[in-house]
Design an enzyme around this catalytic site. Structure first.
Site, PDB file in Angstrom:
ATOM      1  N   PRO A 207       0.817  -1.205   0.000  1.00  0.00           N
ATOM      2  CA  PRO A 207       0.000   0.000   0.000  1.00  0.00           C
ATOM      3  C   PRO A 207       0.861   1.271   0.000  1.00  0.00           C
ATOM      4  O   PRO A 207       1.934   1.282   0.607  1.00  0.00           O
ATOM      5  CB  PRO A 207      -0.776  -0.091   1.315  1.00  0.00           C
ATOM      6  N   GLY A 210       2.202   4.075  -4.758  1.00  0.00           N
ATOM      7  CA  GLY A 210       1.920   4.893  -5.930  1.00  0.00           C
ATOM      8  C   GLY A 210       1.258   4.157  -7.071  1.00  0.00           C
ATOM      9  O   GLY A 210       1.374   4.576  -8.218  1.00  0.00           O
ATOM     10  N   LYS A 211       0.537   3.075  -6.793  1.00  0.00           N
ATOM     11  CA  LYS A 211      -0.121   2.331  -7.880  1.00  0.00           C
ATOM     12  C   LYS A 211      -1.248   3.159  -8.496  1.00  0.00           C
ATOM     13  O   LYS A 211      -1.326   3.300  -9.720  1.00  0.00           O
ATOM     14  CB  LYS A 211      -0.669   1.000  -7.351  1.00  0.00           C
ATOM     15  N   THR A 212      -2.094   3.704  -7.642  1.00  0.00           N
ATOM     16  CA  THR A 212      -3.184   4.543  -8.152  1.00  0.00           C
ATOM     17  C   THR A 212      -2.608   5.771  -8.850  1.00  0.00           C
ATOM     18  O   THR A 212      -3.073   6.181  -9.915  1.00  0.00           O
ATOM     19  CB  THR A 212      -4.100   4.959  -6.992  1.00  0.00           C
ATOM     20  N   HIS A 426      17.341   2.263  29.827  1.00  0.00           N
ATOM     21  CA  HIS A 426      16.876   1.332  28.802  1.00  0.00           C
ATOM     22  C   HIS A 426      17.349   1.786  27.419  1.00  0.00           C
ATOM     23  O   HIS A 426      17.963   1.020  26.673  1.00  0.00           O
ATOM     24  CB  HIS A 426      15.343   1.254  28.852  1.00  0.00           C
ATOM     25  N   GLU A 427      17.123   3.069  27.120  1.00  0.00           N
ATOM     26  CA  GLU A 427      17.489   3.555  25.784  1.00  0.00           C
ATOM     27  C   GLU A 427      18.999   3.573  25.594  1.00  0.00           C
ATOM     28  O   GLU A 427      19.506   3.198  24.531  1.00  0.00           O
ATOM     29  CB  GLU A 427      16.911   4.957  25.534  1.00  0.00           C
TER      30      GLU A 427
HETATM   31  P1  ADP Z   1      -1.381   2.902  -3.701  1.00  0.00           P
HETATM   32  O1  ADP Z   1      -0.200   2.146  -4.208  1.00  0.00           O
HETATM   33  O2  ADP Z   1      -1.801   2.390  -2.369  1.00  0.00           O
HETATM   34  O3  ADP Z   1      -2.489   3.014  -4.692  1.00  0.00           O
HETATM   35  P2  ADP Z   1      -1.290   5.725  -4.078  1.00  0.00           P
HETATM   36  O4  ADP Z   1      -1.000   5.763  -5.520  1.00  0.00           O
HETATM   37  O5  ADP Z   1      -2.683   6.006  -3.690  1.00  0.00           O
HETATM   38  O6  ADP Z   1      -0.823   4.361  -3.436  1.00  0.00           O
HETATM   39  O7  ADP Z   1      -0.305   6.733  -3.361  1.00  0.00           O
HETATM   40  C1  ADP Z   1      -0.713   7.564  -2.321  1.00  0.00           C
HETATM   41  C2  ADP Z   1       0.052   8.869  -2.335  1.00  0.00           C
HETATM   42  O8  ADP Z   1       1.421   8.651  -2.034  1.00  0.00           O
HETATM   43  C3  ADP Z   1       0.056   9.535  -3.681  1.00  0.00           C
HETATM   44  O9  ADP Z   1      -1.045  10.349  -3.849  1.00  0.00           O
HETATM   45  C4  ADP Z   1       1.341  10.331  -3.659  1.00  0.00           C
HETATM   46  O10 ADP Z   1       1.145  11.565  -3.036  1.00  0.00           O
HETATM   47  C5  ADP Z   1       2.243   9.511  -2.775  1.00  0.00           C
HETATM   48  N1  ADP Z   1       3.179   8.702  -3.561  1.00  0.00           N
HETATM   49  C6  ADP Z   1       3.255   7.360  -3.549  1.00  0.00           C
HETATM   50  N2  ADP Z   1       4.249   6.931  -4.357  1.00  0.00           N
HETATM   51  C7  ADP Z   1       4.788   8.028  -4.912  1.00  0.00           C
HETATM   52  C8  ADP Z   1       5.859   8.239  -5.856  1.00  0.00           C
HETATM   53  N3  ADP Z   1       6.546   7.216  -6.376  1.00  0.00           N
HETATM   54  N4  ADP Z   1       6.148   9.507  -6.202  1.00  0.00           N
HETATM   55  C9  ADP Z   1       5.466  10.532  -5.680  1.00  0.00           C
HETATM   56  N5  ADP Z   1       4.464  10.398  -4.804  1.00  0.00           N
HETATM   57  C10 ADP Z   1       4.120   9.168  -4.408  1.00  0.00           C
HETATM   58 ZN    ZN Z   2      13.553  -0.851  24.033  1.00  0.00          ZN
HETATM   59 MG    MG Z   3      -4.495   2.703  -4.439  1.00  0.00          MG
END
Ligand code: ADP
Ligand code: ZN
Ligand code: MG
Length: 610
Positions: A207, A210-212, A426-427
């Site tokens: 997720p 940047g697929k969409t 701890h840290e």
């Molecule tokens: P998914 O892969 O879940 O469809 P999206 O395409 O919706 O992801 O990406 C969400 C947002 O993340 C985009 O609107 C953009 O702002 C940012 N983003 C993701 N990948 C890129 C990339 N390679 N370059 C620039 N922006 C990116």
């Molecule tokens: Zn720790």
């Molecule tokens: Mg998507």
């Protein structure tokens, strides 16, 4: 396809007409007489006789058992009805009184008004009611009342406003998509040589990579109609509607060819058909329709189908065979250079100081997706506004990295001095173990300011460059570093706290992967004991071995973590004075940088400590 749709519409109209007719009949049979009755006053027979003698009756209607008559009094007329009494003289009496029209039926209302009341008003009311109901329903059920109409939105160049220059990194994906865009621009070039372009391309990846965005950029570049629909939009209230939508979508696309059809989140409809009882019939019908349509259209016509998913392993194999989605375009998490360029692409949209070191931010965000990086840039801009500044600084960006990783600072969390001390040790325990091993990444920052994610403090390590492989030594060093926090608590306070639960989880996960997937344990050779089931969504793994082996795995995991823990404790007890000194310093400052940490660690022991 239109047949089914218009059949559906016809059925609805018939039902509507039947309801209308029924209501009109009801209205006329029950309501109107009641209204009429209200206009007629009941009275007794002697009143009738009195009025008859007085000569005020203008009309009379004689029914089987009642008499309805009209009395005129000072210009007003009023209808009365009375019970008919057996009166043989009645007719004579009426006859004597010459003006009374006693044979006719009394016209006691305007015919147009009564027609409007009886027929038009109910129909108007019904239409109003129908519209109100439909509007309410379609609001609740989205577009499903559109009866199979596809709601694929048509995108053209101006509308998405995205081009390949908006997508940073992802060069392989862009290259594959550019070929498709080129095909849509000059189909002749490909036809001449006899090449068929793939009908469909599947964008896969975690997720936020940047697929969409890539699909939208294709729309922007291609300059052809772009139909976009999300898989979930096919899943409908009414069985059969999803399939109807697929048919509709492809019909539209065929009319508009050359064009691109984009189906986002295709796994919602493209899941494997398992043939189990109680399976989702609607989804399977939709999928079958999609498969049929993909086979049905002519690849040379120029309809290209893009789809995106982050669960490619769950897709039905029939979708992936040649001739359908035969091309797979991976959108992977960005590497160091990719992260840097994504940060830069998004930083163009905000006002920054001129000397921002994006490489440093990119190094601190290993494993972040494009969406997370876009979020980091936006958080930095918000922080600048909050602090009343005009431009975004390096520290805005650095702080927002931590906000995205660990949440906001909880400034007003009240933590007792004793607990603060434990957290500081701890840290420093983590940091010191990391620094004393040669195979671990340098310490970048240590903080004991609590965060909204629940973290009470953390140690950030940042690698110098990009790492693609993890050696066994590095993996062991990482586990030792993870156990360093608890080791410090044990050494200094002689007790255990719950603060190490997250460290324990991470150490176990890594040790387990070493045994079951990386072949890095002593007891097993190169044997795959686990298979990853959900590559892009968290990478869950399921065991593939006998119960005896499973218990042996547990032993191996425990022994790896145990020896790392012992090593961490030894490192800390060898550097006990540094541990005290650094913890005091951190307690005082709350946040220290990697350089401050290394300075104190490397300076000669102070005379007092010797
Ligand atoms: P998914 O892969 O879940 O469809 P999206 O395409 O919706 O992801 O990406 C969400 C947002 O993340 C985009 O609107 C953009 O702002 C940012 N983003 C993701 N990948 C890129 C990339 N390679 N370059 C620039 N922006 C990116
Ligand atoms: Zn720790
Ligand atoms: Mg998507």
């Amino acid at each position: 396809m239109n047949e089914q749709r218009s059949n559906n519409n016809k059925k609805n109209y018939v039902i509507f007409a039947l309801i209308c007719v029924g209501l009109v009949i009801l209205f006329n049979a029950v309501l109107l007489p009641a209204v009429k009755k209200a206009q007629i006053k009941e009275t007794n027979y002697s009143f009738f006789l009195k009025q008859l003698e007085a000569g005020t009756i203008t009309q009379a209607e004689i029914k089987d058992d009642t008499i309805v008559f009209e009395v005129e009094d000072d210009g007003d007329s009023q209808l009365y009805s009375t019970v008919k009494i057996e009166d043989p003289d009645l007719v004579n009496r009426l006859h004597d009184n010459g003006q009374i029209d006693f044979t006719g039926k009394i016209e006691h209302e305007n015919p147009i008004v009564s027609f409007l009341f009886a027929w038009v008003l109910p129909i108007v009311l019904m239409i109003v009611l129908w519209n109100v109901l439909m509007r309410g329903m379609s609001k609740r059920m989205g577009n499903s009342m559109a009866f199979g109409k596809s709601n694929a939105k048509i995108y053209v160049k101006a509308q998405t406003g995205k081009t390949f220059s908006d997508v940073a990194g992802q060069d392989e994906a862009k290259e594959a998509l550019e070929e498709i865009v080129d095909f849509l621009h000059n189909p002749d070039k490909y036809a001449e040589i006899g090449a068929n372009l793939p009908k469909g391309a599947l964008l896969v990846g975690p997720p936020g990579t940047g697929k969409t965005l890539l699909a939208q950029a294709v729309a922007g570049e291609a300059n052809v109609p772009f139909f976009s629909i999300s898989g979930s939009e096919f899943v409908e209230m009414f069985v059969g509607m999803g399939a109807a939508k697929v048919r509709d979508l492809f019909k539209q696309a065929n009319e508009k060819a050359p064009c691109i059809v984009f189906i986002d989140e295709i796994d919602t409809i493209g899941k494997k058909r398992d043939g189990q009882l109680g399976g989702n019939d609607e989804r399977e019908q939709t999928l079958n329709q999609l498969l049929t349509e993909m086979d049905g259209f002519d690849g040379k016509k120029g309809v290209v189908i893009l789809a995106a998913t982050n669960r490619p392993e769950s897709l039905d194999p029939a979708l992936l065979r040649p001739g359908r989605f035969d091309r797979r375009i991976p959108a992977e998490l960005p590497d160091l250079a990719g992260r840097e360029s994504i940060l830069k692409v998004h930083a163009v949209k905000i006002k920054t100081e001129p000397d921002i070191d994006f490489n440093a931010i990119a190094r601190a965000t290993a494993g972040a997706s494009g969406a997370e990086l876009a979020n980091i840039v936006n958080e930095a801009a918000l922080r600048a506004v909050r602090n009343g500044r005009q431009t975004v600084t390096q520290s805005d960006l650095e702080e927002s990295v931590e906000v995205v990783i660990a949440g906001y600072q909880r400034k007003n969390a009240v933590i007792s001095q004793k607990e603060k001390e434990i957290i500081a040790y701890h840290e420093i325990g983590h940091a010191l173990v990391a620094a004393k091993q040669k195979d671990s990444a340098p310490v970048h920052k240590i903080t004991i300011i609590p965060r909204t994610s629940g973290a009470l403090g953390y140690t950030m390590q940042v690698d110098e460059g990009e790492k693609f492989l993890l050696t066994k030594e590095e993996a062991l060093a990482r586990i030792a570093t993870l156990t360093g926090g608890r080791s410090a608590e044990e050494l200094i306070f002689g007790t255990y706290t719950t603060g190490a639960s997250n460290d324990i989880e991470k150490a176990t996960k890594l040790a387990r992967a070493m045994v079951t997937r990386y072949g890095m344990s002593n007891g097993f050779d190169m044997v795959a004991l686990e298979t990853v089931t959900n590559q892009y969504l968290g990478g869950d793994a399921s065991l593939a071995c006998s119960p005896e082996t499973a218990s042996k795995i547990d032993e191996e995991v425990n022994s790896i973590v145990h020896s790392s823990h012992e090593k961490a404790k030894k490192l800390l007890s060898d550097n006990l004075d540094k541990l005290h000194e650094l913890a005091k310093y951190l307690l005082d400052k709350e946040t220290i940088t990697g350089e401050e940490f290394m300075d104190i660690l490397n300076k000669d022991p102070s005379p007092a400590a010797v």
